[in-house]
Design an enzyme around this catalytic site. Sequence first.
Site, PDB file in Angstrom:
ATOM      1  CE1 TYR A 270      -4.025  -2.045   0.194  1.00 26.92           C
ATOM      2  CE2 TYR A 270      -2.619  -3.436   1.568  1.00 26.92           C
ATOM      3  CZ  TYR A 270      -3.768  -3.261   0.817  1.00 26.92           C
ATOM      4  OH  TYR A 270      -4.659  -4.297   0.669  1.00 26.92           O
TER       5      TYR A 270
ATOM      6  CG  HIS B  36     -18.137  -5.775  -7.260  1.00 25.46           C
ATOM      7  ND1 HIS B  36     -17.646  -5.024  -6.222  1.00 25.46           N
ATOM      8  CD2 HIS B  36     -17.237  -6.771  -7.456  1.00 25.46           C
ATOM      9  CE1 HIS B  36     -16.492  -5.536  -5.811  1.00 25.46           C
ATOM     10  NE2 HIS B  36     -16.231  -6.612  -6.542  1.00 25.46           N
ATOM     11  CD  GLU B  37     -17.277  -9.755  -9.895  1.00 22.90           C
ATOM     12  OE1 GLU B  37     -16.148  -9.679 -10.409  1.00 22.90           O
ATOM     13  OE2 GLU B  37     -17.441  -9.969  -8.681  1.00 22.90           O
TER      14      GLU B  37
ATOM     15  CG  HIS C  68     -13.160  -6.469 -10.508  1.00 23.68           C
ATOM     16  ND1 HIS C  68     -12.326  -5.780  -9.671  1.00 23.68           N
ATOM     17  CD2 HIS C  68     -13.980  -7.186  -9.691  1.00 23.68           C
ATOM     18  CE1 HIS C  68     -12.635  -6.056  -8.399  1.00 23.68           C
ATOM     19  NE2 HIS C  68     -13.642  -6.902  -8.397  1.00 23.68           N
TER      20      HIS C  68
ATOM     21  CD  GLU D 169     -12.382  -6.286  -4.983  1.00 22.69           C
ATOM     22  OE1 GLU D 169     -13.578  -6.323  -5.319  1.00 22.69           O
ATOM     23  OE2 GLU D 169     -11.554  -7.132  -5.368  1.00 22.69           O
TER      24      GLU D 169
ATOM     25  CG  HIS E  18     -12.986 -13.478  -0.101  1.00 22.11           C
ATOM     26  ND1 HIS E  18     -14.350 -13.648  -0.026  1.00 22.11           N
ATOM     27  CD2 HIS E  18     -12.769 -12.636  -1.134  1.00 22.11           C
ATOM     28  CE1 HIS E  18     -14.937 -12.919  -0.963  1.00 22.11           C
ATOM     29  NE2 HIS E  18     -14.004 -12.297  -1.651  1.00 22.11           N
TER      30      HIS E  18
ATOM     31  NE  ARG F 190      -8.053  -7.922  -2.345  1.00 24.07           N
ATOM     32  CZ  ARG F 190      -7.446  -8.627  -3.289  1.00 24.07           C
ATOM     33  NH1 ARG F 190      -8.128  -9.075  -4.317  1.00 24.07           N
ATOM     34  NH2 ARG F 190      -6.163  -8.909  -3.209  1.00 24.07           N
TER      35      ARG F 190
END
Length: 653
Positions: free
Chosen positions: A225, A417-418, A421, A445, A546, A555
């Site tokens: 980061y 959302h997808e 990406h 994200e 996850h 994230r």
Amino acid sequence: MKPQRALLALAVAASLIAVAGCNQSGGGTATTGSDHANETADQFVARVNKEMRADYIESTAAQWLSETYINDDSQVLASKANERALVKLGEYVEEAKRFDGQQLSPDTARSLQLLRLGITVPPPKNAEHLAELTQLGTKLNGEYGAGKFCPDANNPATCQDIGQIEDVLADTAHKSYDEQLRAWEGWHTISVPMRQDYRRFVELSNEGARDQGFANTGELWRSGYDMKPADFQAETDRLWGQVKPLYDQLQCYTKNKLVEKYGEQGEVRGMIPAHLTGNLWQQDWSNLWPLLQPYDGVAKLDITAALQKQRNEKYVALVAEFIKANGHDPSANDSIEIGRAADLAQAKAMVREAESFYVSLGMPKLPDSFWDKAQFIQPRDRDVVCHASAWPMTMDGDVRIKMCIKPDEDSYTTIYHELGHVYYYLAYQKSPALFQNGANDGFHEAIGDTIVLSMTPEYLNSLGLVDKPTVSNEAVINDQMRMALAKVSFLPFGLMIDRWRWGVFDGSIKPENYNQAWWDLKAKYQGVAPATARGENFFDPGAKYHVPGNTPYTRYFLSHILQFQFYKSLCDASGFKGPLYQCSFFKSPEAGQRYSAMLAKGASQPWQQTMKELTGSEQLDGSAVLEYFAPLKSWLETQNKGKTCGWEPPKGV
Ligand code: X8Z
Ligand code: ZN
């Protein structure tokens, strides 16, 4: 998903490994450092970028197969491909050491930094251990994807997959306390067998981290980061401190509503029972809408009902077509096929709608290959990982999503959302491979979620998904509640997962306390608790994708802060004036231009710089969240007056 280090990470998806490219094609052995001993740093970086781009295709294809056809063979191929990719990555990192202390151009210095820090699973130098690590990673991921709850172990017909279990939990208005509990406990049986493998996975991953010069895998994850890992941790604490008062109000209101409905069973020492939020992990409380809706009868916001209606209309039209073509009614089997065709058509229509939003900002249409190769709905004939993800298959335009779309609000917002990406991948695909990533993983994200914030009732009404919005304070509060149930409920969850994993990786959480520590953290941050004992015979962290999928989770916490900052800036860029929560930058090319410029930068510069270019500030800041939800916060405070708030925190966390 896990979008991400494209090259370094199997981008998205699920990879256990942040892979960087794999072996050379053409049957040659991996190129070793000694063949390139005279390279300058610039030449080395140029070669790595070229090889990564070429090698990436194979490991991603193997990963895609292993998640869309889960079986022993696809798992062998995926682990082997990941193993080769990690060997190569380890070699690159070794080779790069010879440039330590040299004067480097900013781009080269950044590339070398990303090479070292962009790893999700650090490869151990011991070859056997590396192979074991990749096998375990693939196995855990596959186990989650194939996970089923079988109430009667001898009768496969009783088995339920995650989609079926989620449907039970989602129906909070009609399912009883016990039905919800059974569904919740049922899903948490799938992870019991993962415990030992996960423990070993942690050992091996930590060995890799040490081999790469980090104290443990958690420290490696916190190093990505553009600040010191300890400072990053402190930064997440600071942000949580900013938004916690808002969460506490929502938690209190929700708990008291549950107590109204379920009596004593509606709380556990001031905490929300884990099976009663309409979500397996208590990370999104949208399904509690029937209970928590502030004002009944004010313009309906039931997107799910509208989507289901659309799907059913498609079904009816397809049946009519069938009868016209065949002259008879469909058989039972025909009806199943027609049902699937309707599901697919509905899923694609939902994706088209999301695409239109991005296109309205001046972004491109999705390529034809996307429509041919994506997985839109759950296949009937095999196990797949249904958890949604987005994939840059080739770093060159073959972008895909992998979802099991249903006609409901959760799928609908997840599609947006997808596609966030996917549009990031498309925006930076001309960049060198090492820069093909988000400014940081929270940025990746946040892209699509920022657009979800623009889904105002007016926008949804323009798509025919909700009634014409009414203008009133009641309508504002209803709409704010709808957003808060998705976004505010998520905040402490976004933090606690990696608080658990950081502890697991640094050894402060021991394998014999995995479950206890998990629930302690859930109590501390979320104020939720299981209704029944969850001893160490369970492995509840493994029931969240996850963890077995090995995707870092902080994230998403960052994203839930960042997306409000991005949204505010894009609203400004679009010329919007008014209260933040009313803004939609749909059809604003000005906002689109600002957004696209940010996406195109990828990981080429520290995220603080990218952030400054978009928002004018280098700082993560929860005040945009607070500004957005100001009306709801004061409404909640009024509702909670005189009620019992707060909960008894667990000891020692
Ligand atoms: O995993 C995801 C995406 C893919 S990156 C579907 N999300 C997190 C989750 O489901 O736990 C989005 C929100 C949080
Ligand atoms: Zn995502």
